[in-house]
Design a protein around this motif. Structure first.
Motif, short mmCIF file in Angstrom:
data_model
loop_
_atom_site.label_atom_id
_atom_site.label_comp_id
_atom_site.label_asym_id
_atom_site.label_seq_id
_atom_site.Cartn_x
_atom_site.Cartn_y
_atom_site.Cartn_z
N ASP A 40 -7.44 5.50 -2.57
CA ASP A 40 -7.52 4.73 -3.82
C ASP A 40 -8.20 5.51 -4.94
OD1 ASP A 40 -6.24 2.27 -3.08
OD2 ASP A 40 -7.97 1.85 -1.80
N VAL A 41 -8.79 6.67 -4.62
CA VAL A 41 -9.45 7.45 -5.67
C VAL A 41 -8.82 8.82 -5.84
CG1 VAL A 41 -11.62 6.21 -5.31
CG2 VAL A 41 -11.24 8.38 -4.13
N VAL A 42 -7.76 9.11 -5.09
CA VAL A 42 -6.98 10.34 -5.23
C VAL A 42 -5.64 9.94 -5.84
CG1 VAL A 42 -5.86 12.23 -4.01
CG2 VAL A 42 -8.12 11.45 -3.28
N LEU A 43 -5.28 10.54 -6.94
CA LEU A 43 -4.06 10.11 -7.64
C LEU A 43 -2.82 10.19 -6.75
CD1 LEU A 43 -4.58 11.52 -11.23
CD2 LEU A 43 -4.14 9.13 -10.63
N PHE A 44 -2.67 11.31 -6.04
CA PHE A 44 -1.49 11.48 -5.19
C PHE A 44 -1.93 11.90 -3.79
CE2 PHE A 44 -0.20 12.32 -9.57
CZ PHE A 44 0.81 11.36 -9.72
N PRO A 45 -2.36 10.94 -2.96
CA PRO A 45 -2.82 11.27 -1.60
C PRO A 45 -1.69 11.77 -0.73
CG PRO A 45 -2.63 8.89 -1.87
CD PRO A 45 -2.39 9.49 -3.23
N GLN A 46 -2.06 12.54 0.28
CA GLN A 46 -1.06 13.09 1.21
C GLN A 46 -0.57 11.98 2.14
OE1 GLN A 46 -0.29 16.43 0.87
NE2 GLN A 46 1.50 15.89 2.06
N LEU A 47 0.76 11.89 2.29
CA LEU A 47 1.38 10.88 3.12
C LEU A 47 2.43 11.50 4.03
CD1 LEU A 47 1.99 8.21 0.33
CD2 LEU A 47 0.17 8.13 2.03
N LYS A 48 2.81 10.77 5.06
CA LYS A 48 3.94 11.21 5.87
C LYS A 48 5.21 11.23 5.03
CE LYS A 48 2.25 9.45 10.34
NZ LYS A 48 2.54 8.53 11.45
N PRO A 49 6.21 12.05 5.40
CA PRO A 49 7.46 12.08 4.62
C PRO A 49 8.10 10.70 4.54
CG PRO A 49 7.38 13.91 6.17
CD PRO A 49 6.21 13.02 6.49
N GLU A 50 8.69 10.42 3.40
CA GLU A 50 9.34 9.13 3.19
C GLU A 50 10.58 9.04 4.09
OE1 GLU A 50 10.44 6.38 -0.70
OE2 GLU A 50 10.11 8.53 -0.89
N LYS A 51 10.76 7.88 4.73
CA LYS A 51 11.90 7.69 5.61
C LYS A 51 13.18 7.59 4.80
CE LYS A 51 9.26 5.35 9.24
NZ LYS A 51 9.09 4.11 10.04
N VAL B 19 0.82 -1.20 0.00
CA VAL B 19 0.00 0.00 0.00
C VAL B 19 0.86 1.26 0.00
CG1 VAL B 19 -1.68 1.32 1.33
CG2 VAL B 19 -1.97 -1.14 1.05
N GLU B 20 1.90 1.27 0.82
CA GLU B 20 2.76 2.44 0.91
C GLU B 20 3.36 2.79 -0.46
OE1 GLU B 20 5.01 5.48 3.03
OE2 GLU B 20 3.27 4.25 3.58
N THR B 21 3.88 1.77 -1.15
CA THR B 21 4.46 2.00 -2.47
C THR B 21 3.41 2.44 -3.46
OG1 THR B 21 6.15 0.34 -2.03
CG2 THR B 21 5.82 0.97 -4.33
N ARG B 22 2.24 1.82 -3.41
CA ARG B 22 1.18 2.14 -4.37
C ARG B 22 0.78 3.61 -4.27
NH1 ARG B 22 -3.81 -0.34 -3.69
NH2 ARG B 22 -4.24 0.55 -5.74
N TYR B 23 0.62 4.12 -3.04
CA TYR B 23 0.19 5.50 -2.88
C TYR B 23 1.32 6.49 -3.10
CZ TYR B 23 -3.95 3.39 -0.68
OH TYR B 23 -5.07 2.65 -0.43
N ARG B 24 2.51 6.14 -2.62
CA ARG B 24 3.63 7.07 -2.70
C ARG B 24 4.18 7.16 -4.12
NH1 ARG B 24 6.04 9.35 1.35
NH2 ARG B 24 5.32 7.86 2.88
N GLN B 25 4.18 6.04 -4.81
CA GLN B 25 4.68 6.01 -6.19
C GLN B 25 3.53 5.60 -7.12
OE1 GLN B 25 8.40 3.79 -6.57
NE2 GLN B 25 8.84 4.15 -4.41
N ARG B 26 2.56 6.49 -7.27
CA ARG B 26 1.38 6.15 -8.06
C ARG B 26 1.76 5.78 -9.49
NH1 ARG B 26 -3.31 4.54 -6.34
NH2 ARG B 26 -3.99 6.44 -5.30
#
Length: 492
Positions: free
Chosen positions: A481-492, A151-158
């Motif tokens: 899943d319906v927002v192309l680039f959702p807001q996420l915490k900064p990548e570690k 999930v993390e990869t899917r959202y972070r790297q759409r």
């Protein structure tokens, strides 16, 4: 380390391509055909028919599968959400071009021209006669790119998600079709599409905490809009009888499966109407969307069938609380009774909260999960509706509804408050709450009050959450899943 080794190997291939006279990051390529169209038009034709028709095609795509067999190779090109096999043969391409094929990797982009045929195993394929190298991929696709589930990869790297999961394309194609259908529906009914400011001097139009920015030249703080409502109402004052905006809103709140700090809303306003008019319009809109976008008005959502066929249930806010929880009407008037009922129901509330807040917690925790089929919840208390018109029959309530489907709010609408003196009193009450610590309470917007004093006709307005609507129509449980680039915490 393995990925880095592959990257270094690909950079070497990049240099080899240049030595072969190939520009690895090419320029224009005239695409005449799309993979999906070729499959739809010719994908069921027999081998003999394809041989007789000698269908030529030119397409481009990303290589997502590659098998080499000495002087020949098979590759699968991904073109959007569609994939089509191509056959690369040294005898047909020539030595120089086939030498380029030896430098191909998964992820590379190529353009090909050839003829449609079927292989010995009956696979629909393009027999390539010419090949153009378009772009070298320096990073390998994820090891399990064909079924990327992290999930993390899917959202972070759409961009990787879209490569790995072609079905994701359909979600965002559906989203685009929903927005286009909404726009068409409203314009057909005489609405004017407008654009209002995204940076506000005073946040308003909703109960939410805003994002703050600073304008250097003006030396003032501004707020990313939490809602366009007050500006759209100014346009009603100015004489536009029907306006709408499909807009981006920003709220500095938590992130969840149904909340993203940046989200899309439809807001529309109709002069000379009330909230009951909007119920019928909303039913009509959703039926139109179901038929145009999905071809049906019964939607499968998370294991449940949602029937959009009108008329939808209308249920008053207070009555819903009483009926679902089998409570006595005294809880609606007495805060102590309401607190006791909340405790009995296991609903956590602030013991110092006012009655309206206690009841609202009970509604959210106990009533909302029951609202699976489309339901208009009506007659909200005035404490929860600072911009809505009071009910003539009961001034403690407002002419307002919220639409619930699948247990969550989809739309909010009301007959607009157009009495400037009443609006001022409510703004001032909200401002007092803000001073007491409620960061989401409204401020007094003097310019909006001035606009109301010029006279706003009776008006009804509604906001519909586009993201939640898309979730419903695409059977997705999370807004991410319906927002192309959702807001996420900064990548570690």
């Amino acid at each position: 380390m393995e990925d880095n080794d592959q990257r270094l190997q690909r950079i070497k291939k990049l240099e080899t391509l240049r030595q072969l006279g190939v520009q690895p990051y090419g320029t224009r390529f005239e695409v005449k055909d799309r993979a999906g169209d070729l499959i739809r038009l010719h994908g069921r034709k027999s081998k003999e028919t394809l041989e007789q028709e000698r269908i030529e095609c030119t397409l481009a795509g990303r290589i997502v599968a590659l098998r080499r067999f000495g002087k020949a190779a098979f590759a699968v090109l991904q073109d959007g959400a569609d994939r089509l096999q191509v056959y690369l043969k040294k005898d047909l391409l020539g030595e120089q071009t086939y030498r380029i094929c030896e430098e191909l990797d998964l992820g590379d982009w190529i353009g090909v021209t050839g003829r449609l045929f079927r292989t010995k195993t009956n696979e629909f394929t393009v027999e390539v006669r010419s090949l153009t190298f378009l772009s070298k991929a320096l990073r390998p696709l994820p090891e399990k790119w064909h079924g990327l589930t992290d999930v993390e990869t899917r959202y972070r790297q759409r961009y990787v998600d879209l490569i790995a999961n072609p079905s994701v394309h359909e979600i965002f194609i559906t989203r685009s079709r929903i927005i286009a259908a909404i726009r068409s529906f409203l314009i057909e009914r005489g609405f004017l599409e407008v654009e209002t400011p995204m940076m506000h001097p005073i946040p308003g139009g909703a109960t939410a905490k805003p994002f703050v920015t600073h304008h250097n030249a003006l030396g003032m703080d501004l707020y990313l809009r939490i809602a366009p409502e007050l500006y759209l109402k100014r346009l009603i004052v100015g004489g536009f009888p029907r306006v709408f905006e499909i807009n981006r809103n920003f709220r500095n709140e938590g992130i969840s499966t149904i909340h993203n700090p940046e989200f899309t809303m439809l807001e529309f306003y109709v002069a000379f109407a009330d909230y009951t008019d909007l119920m019928g319009l909303t039913e009509e809109l959703f039926v139109r969307l179901g038929r145009e976008v999905l071809g049906r008005t019964v939607i499968d959502y998370q294991g449940r069938q949602i029937d959009l066929t009108p008329p939808w249930r209308r249920w008053s806010y207070h009555q819903a609380i009483l009926e679902v929880n089998k409570l006595d009407e005294s809880v609606l008037r007495d805060r102590s009774s309401a607190l006791a009922a909340a405790k009995q129901l296991g609903v956590e509330v602030d013991p110092n909260a006012p009655l309206a807040a206690v009841l609202n917690e009970m509604f959210e925790e106990t009533v909302e999960p029951h609202l699976q089929q489309p339901t208009f919840i009506t007659d909200y208390p005035i404490e929860l509706s600072p911009l809505a018109r009071r009910k003539d029959s009961d001034p403690t309530l407002t002419d307002r509804f919220e639409l619930y489907i699948a247990g969550r709010e989809i739309a909010n609408a009301f007959s607009e408050l157009n009495d400037p003196l009443d609006q001022r009193r409510r703004f001032e009450a909200q401002a007092s709450q803000r001073v007491a610590g409620d960061e989401e309470a409204h401020l007094v917007d003097e310019d909006f009050l001035r606009a109301l004093e010029y006279g706003m006709p009776p008006t009804a307005g509604e906001g519909i959450g586009i993201d939640r609507l898309v979730m419903l129509f695409t059977n997705q449980a999370s807004i991410r899943d319906v927002v192309l680039f959702p807001q996420l915490k900064p990548e570690k």
